[in-house]
Design a protein around this motif. Structure first.
Motif, PDB file in Angstrom:
ATOM      1  N   ALA A  36       4.493   5.031 -32.166  1.00  0.00           N
ATOM      2  CA  ALA A  36       5.810   4.537 -31.700  1.00  0.00           C
ATOM      3  C   ALA A  36       6.452   3.619 -32.738  1.00  0.00           C
ATOM      4  O   ALA A  36       7.670   3.535 -32.810  1.00  0.00           O
ATOM      5  CB  ALA A  36       5.653   3.811 -30.366  1.00  0.00           C
ATOM      6  N   MET A  37       5.643   2.944 -33.533  1.00  0.00           N
ATOM      7  CA  MET A  37       6.210   2.094 -34.601  1.00  0.00           C
ATOM      8  C   MET A  37       6.743   2.955 -35.747  1.00  0.00           C
ATOM      9  O   MET A  37       7.761   2.643 -36.367  1.00  0.00           O
ATOM     10  CB  MET A  37       5.147   1.124 -35.129  1.00  0.00           C
ATOM     11  N   ARG A  38       6.033   4.032 -36.047  1.00  0.00           N
ATOM     12  CA  ARG A  38       6.467   4.890 -37.160  1.00  0.00           C
ATOM     13  C   ARG A  38       7.636   5.794 -36.776  1.00  0.00           C
ATOM     14  O   ARG A  38       8.421   6.203 -37.627  1.00  0.00           O
ATOM     15  CB  ARG A  38       5.280   5.730 -37.661  1.00  0.00           C
ATOM     16  N   HIS A  39       7.734   6.094 -35.473  1.00  0.00           N
ATOM     17  CA  HIS A  39       8.777   7.025 -35.010  1.00  0.00           C
ATOM     18  C   HIS A  39      10.195   6.599 -35.462  1.00  0.00           C
ATOM     19  O   HIS A  39      10.898   7.381 -36.113  1.00  0.00           O
ATOM     20  CB  HIS A  39       8.680   7.176 -33.487  1.00  0.00           C
ATOM     21  N   PRO A  40      10.653   5.370 -35.175  1.00  0.00           N
ATOM     22  CA  PRO A  40      12.027   5.015 -35.587  1.00  0.00           C
ATOM     23  C   PRO A  40      12.145   4.804 -37.087  1.00  0.00           C
ATOM     24  O   PRO A  40      13.204   5.036 -37.670  1.00  0.00           O
ATOM     25  CB  PRO A  40      12.278   3.702 -34.831  1.00  0.00           C
ATOM     26  N   ILE A  41      11.060   4.381 -37.719  1.00  0.00           N
ATOM     27  CA  ILE A  41      11.116   4.144 -39.177  1.00  0.00           C
ATOM     28  C   ILE A  41      11.352   5.461 -39.906  1.00  0.00           C
ATOM     29  O   ILE A  41      12.188   5.544 -40.820  1.00  0.00           O
ATOM     30  CB  ILE A  41       9.788   3.508 -39.671  1.00  0.00           C
ATOM     31  N   PHE A  42      10.640   6.498 -39.511  1.00  0.00           N
ATOM     32  CA  PHE A  42      10.739   7.770 -40.248  1.00  0.00           C
ATOM     33  C   PHE A  42      11.671   8.777 -39.561  1.00  0.00           C
ATOM     34  O   PHE A  42      11.642   9.962 -39.869  1.00  0.00           O
ATOM     35  CB  PHE A  42       9.340   8.342 -40.509  1.00  0.00           C
ATOM     36  N   ALA A  43      12.510   8.275 -38.633  1.00  0.00           N
ATOM     37  CA  ALA A  43      13.503   9.157 -38.006  1.00  0.00           C
ATOM     38  C   ALA A  43      14.647   9.441 -38.974  1.00  0.00           C
ATOM     39  O   ALA A  43      15.419  10.364 -38.769  1.00  0.00           O
ATOM     40  CB  ALA A  43      14.030   8.503 -36.738  1.00  0.00           C
ATOM     41  N   GLY A  44      14.775   8.642 -40.022  1.00  0.00           N
ATOM     42  CA  GLY A  44      15.891   8.802 -40.967  1.00  0.00           C
ATOM     43  C   GLY A  44      16.383   7.422 -41.350  1.00  0.00           C
ATOM     44  O   GLY A  44      15.590   6.503 -41.496  1.00  0.00           O
ATOM     45  N   GLY A  45      17.678   7.266 -41.479  1.00  0.00           N
ATOM     46  CA  GLY A  45      18.214   5.945 -41.853  1.00  0.00           C
ATOM     47  C   GLY A  45      18.621   5.955 -43.306  1.00  0.00           C
ATOM     48  O   GLY A  45      17.961   6.577 -44.154  1.00  0.00           O
ATOM     49  N   LYS A  46      19.670   5.236 -43.581  1.00  0.00           N
ATOM     50  CA  LYS A  46      20.227   5.252 -44.943  1.00  0.00           C
ATOM     51  C   LYS A  46      19.413   4.412 -45.915  1.00  0.00           C
ATOM     52  O   LYS A  46      19.573   4.508 -47.123  1.00  0.00           O
ATOM     53  CB  LYS A  46      21.677   4.712 -44.901  1.00  0.00           C
ATOM     54  N   ARG A  47      18.587   3.499 -45.398  1.00  0.00           N
ATOM     55  CA  ARG A  47      17.764   2.594 -46.236  1.00  0.00           C
ATOM     56  C   ARG A  47      18.652   1.683 -47.083  1.00  0.00           C
ATOM     57  O   ARG A  47      18.286   1.329 -48.220  1.00  0.00           O
ATOM     58  CB  ARG A  47      16.799   3.365 -47.155  1.00  0.00           C
TER      59      ARG A  47
END
Ligand code: GRG
Length: 294
Positions: A36-47
């Motif tokens: 659950a911690m990795r799910h939103p981190i690696f969902a995408g995002g512009k960084r």
């Protein structure tokens, strides 16, 4: 693809690889929490925040390697705030970064704890930034805290919640944006600069650049919420109007908001003028953000 776009892609990939290394593995117990911690981190995002952190370090003679723990820490703080912001008790959203939000995928209780886990990890990670002559581990830790504490990120969120359904002045809205959005952007740049052992004068220039860039970024975010589709944004479009949130377009109109974003970007760039040659990449990123459509 332009040289800048290639640069941004390469930085995103480097940040993703570092995040994979820094965060606990999915198989670490309890596995549900770490998934659950990795799910939103690696969902995408512009960084965006880590890229600004790395670019600030590189502009002033530092290295991406030394700035990477701080870069990952700011992205992790940002992501925890999105997880908590999307919860049913806050904005109640089911889409983020084009994927189901963490509480939709893992349940509300695990999503709260995943946010807590990310917030905690961020401090352990930023503490791994190598010390230099002017800046020690405590400066990095306090620097991160001061971008995201109860006066900045969290306080801004409270002001935002309290402002729903009310007619705010432009000054009140700017105060919310400064706390909720601009402080973490400025903090990202400051941490990058600190990892490069910058002088107080350069640190101040990065802070002013970051604060104004952050405000411009939020004004553009408000504009995109009105003008773009859910598909394009990877999050629910039109949400601000739906919950009667004070936004720049709602207060001053769309055209005046665009002008305000330009004015704030110009103000940000003026802060870096004395270091124009070194800060060329930051200048390019500021222009890119002004023209973005997601
Ligand atoms: C819950 C403590 C707490 C804080 C929440 C971040 C936040 C405060 C709320 C999220 C909603 C919002 C509009 C925040 C303003 C900052 C912002 C524009 C976030 C989106 O950042 P992007 O566009 O997102 O960089 P990606 O997914 O690309 O990283």
């Amino acid at each position: 693809m332009s040289e800048l776009k290639r640069y941004l892609k390469a930085q995103q990939r480097a940040v993703d690889a570092a995040l994979r290394r820094f965060l606990p593995r999915e198989s670490a117990r309890p596995a549900t929490l770490h998934k659950a911690m990795r799910h939103p981190i690696f969902a995408g995002g512009k960084r965006l925040r880590p890229i600004l952190c790395l670019a600030a370090a590189e502009a002033f003679g530092g290295s991406a390697e030394n700035a990477m723990p701080a870069a990952c820490a700011v992205e992790i703080i940002h992501t925890y705030s999105l997880v908590h912001d999307d919860l049913p008790c806050m904005d109640n959203d089911d889409l983020r970064r084009g994927k189901p939000t963490t509480h939709v995928a893992y349940g509300e209780n695990v999503a709260v704890l995943a946010g807590d886990g990310l917030l905690t990890e961020a401090f352990a990670i930023v503490a791994q930034t190598p010390e230099c002559r002017n800046y020690k581990t405590r400066h990095y830790v306090v620097g991160l805290a001061q971008s995201a504490d109860s006066r900045r990120l969290i306080g801004g969120q409270v002001l935002d919640l309290e402002g729903e359904g009310k007619s705010l002045t432009k000054a009140q809205l700017v105060r919310i944006h400064e706390a909720k959005t601009a402080a973490l952007l400025a903090g990202s740049l400051r941490l990058g600069g600190m990892s490069a052992n910058v002088s107080p004068r350069k640190l101040e220039a990065l802070t002013i650049f970051g604060r104004n860039l952050g405000l411009a970024f939020q004004v553009i975010d408000d504009i995109l919420d009105v003008t773009q589709s859910t598909e394009q944004l990877g999050k629910t479009a039109g949400k601000d109007a739906a919950v009667d949130k004070a936004t720049f377009p709602a207060i001053v109109g769309l055209e005046a908001s665009k002008k305000e974003a330009q004015r704030l970007t110009d103000k940000a760039l003026a802060a870096l003028k004395p270091f124009a040659r070194q800060a060329r990449r930051l200048d390019e990123i500021a222009h890119y953000l002004l023209d973005r459509d997601y």
